[in-house]
Every structure is written in C-alpha cells, then in structure tokens.
Design an enzyme around this catalytic site. Sequence first.
Site, mmCIF file in Angstrom:
data_model
loop_
_atom_site.group_PDB
_atom_site.id
_atom_site.type_symbol
_atom_site.label_atom_id
_atom_site.label_comp_id
_atom_site.label_asym_id
_atom_site.label_seq_id
_atom_site.Cartn_x
_atom_site.Cartn_y
_atom_site.Cartn_z
ATOM 1 N N SER A 151 -9.779 -1.378 -1.713
ATOM 2 C CA SER A 151 -10.327 -0.027 -1.785
ATOM 3 C C SER A 151 -11.088 0.108 -3.095
ATOM 4 O O SER A 151 -10.686 -0.463 -4.117
ATOM 5 C CB SER A 151 -9.224 1.024 -1.721
ATOM 6 O OG SER A 151 -9.737 2.312 -2.035
ATOM 7 N N TYR A 153 -1.376 3.751 -5.926
ATOM 8 C CA TYR A 153 -2.234 3.152 -4.900
ATOM 9 C C TYR A 153 -3.468 2.531 -5.547
ATOM 10 O O TYR A 153 -3.856 1.403 -5.213
ATOM 11 C CB TYR A 153 -2.634 4.209 -3.881
ATOM 12 C CG TYR A 153 -3.526 3.708 -2.778
ATOM 13 C CD1 TYR A 153 -3.004 2.998 -1.701
ATOM 14 C CD2 TYR A 153 -4.896 3.938 -2.808
ATOM 15 C CE1 TYR A 153 -3.826 2.532 -0.683
ATOM 16 C CE2 TYR A 153 -5.729 3.476 -1.792
ATOM 17 C CZ TYR A 153 -5.186 2.777 -0.732
ATOM 18 O OH TYR A 153 -6.005 2.314 0.270
#
Length: 249
Positions: A145, A158
């Site tokens: 990501s 995250y």
Amino acid sequence: MSLSSLSGKVAVILGGTGGIGLATGNALAQLGASVVLTGRQHDSADSAAASLPAGNHLGAVAEIGDTASLNALAGEVSHHYGRIDILVNTAGFTRAVPHADLDALDDALIDELFAINWRGQFAAIRAFAPHLRANGDGLVVNVGSIAGRTGQGSNVAYCAAKAGLDIMAVSLGRALAPAIRVLNVSPGVVDTGFVPGRDDTFNERAARTTPLRRIGQAQDVADAIVACATSLRFATGTTIVVDGGRQLG
C-alpha cells in the site's frame, strides 16, 4: 510460446476470495495458469475457484496468520500439481483508527495487524520458497500500500506493516535471487471495501484528490501483478506503485 502466456504455470493467491485476489486469479487464469485461490472457508474458496475461466483450478483454506496452515497449503498444492511457480500475497486486515488516537491503537491490535499484514506474508514465502526455487524461475508478489510510503492510511501500525513489505522485497529480492524474484505492488485507494467504513462519499473525495481523477479498481492491481509475471521479468526487489498518482499529493 507468447511472452504473456502462463500455460503450465501454477499460481497460488492468498486472500484469493477478496476483490484483488479474485481479479488476479481471473487474469492469471486467462493467460493459461492453473490458479489456487485461498480463503478462510471452503465454500467461498471453492466458489471463487469455480468462477475462474476454464482450467485446472482449486479452492483451498488457509490462514495467513497461521504458519502451520501455510506449510500445509504449500504441501497440498505441490502434491496436487507437482510444481508451484507464483505466490501472490493479497491477504490482509485493517481497522480505521485516527492516527492521533494513540490509546485506540492498543498492543493487541498492533500485534494482530503485524501478524496478518507482515509476518504472514513472510511465513508464506518461507513455506513456499522450496517449491518456487525448484523450478529456477519462481515469483512472489506481495500487495502492499502507498500507506507504507506516505504514512497516511487506516492506522499507524498498518502503515508501518506495509512499509515493512517494501523493505522485505528489497531484502528477499537479494536473498532469494536468482531462483525467485520478489516484487511488491503498491496500490492507493481501491474500490474493494477492504477498509471498513469507507463509503461512496470517501471514494468520491479520494478520486477528486488523485491526479488521475479516479480511485483504483481491483483490475488495476491485478494488471500490475500480471505484468510482474510476464513483461517485468528483469525486475526484483522493488515496489511497483499503482495509485493513479495519489502519493504525489
């Protein structure tokens, strides 16, 4: 044989019942690969595999956070096909936590985020590496990501775990060469419902603030993964960003 043909290849997609995993499975199957789609339940995995273009495909159950499960999966796939050529790690988990709310990101959630978004990917590579190495032309693709680059994402842990995937590609790209290539594909906002609570309003706002004026689709990520397996054959140890330019903002 066409350079884009994957005929005779076997691809395993962890998280294969999700949006990106299923799109990737379809794309690889269309190029002739035999595809194993994994999920957490037999029914969903079998149904996903049955939806692929005609071929020798399988649905299988695996837990990305359970090393024993991943080891068993590697053995099962190798026994069934006699080879494994491609491992795609699309499985993941997150929860929206405001970055300034330090207390909400407690130790248990941090541990779970790293177990599912970093440790599990490493454990999967460790389990499948002997099989990928056996053919001398193995490929691992992790789905990361841009949160790992921008520090903007569903929560701080995250972002950190995804940054860890980027450096994992560097480390393992070096360590596993030349028999196994390791690449990351790093999307921005993708229209899959992966992050709980993100609705059409969020997506529309994200599209307006993305240079290419739309958010990503699962197919955009799948196309990049296919490129890793076909046209980008002299690449390893790096991250391919597929975000419509979002990280430029």
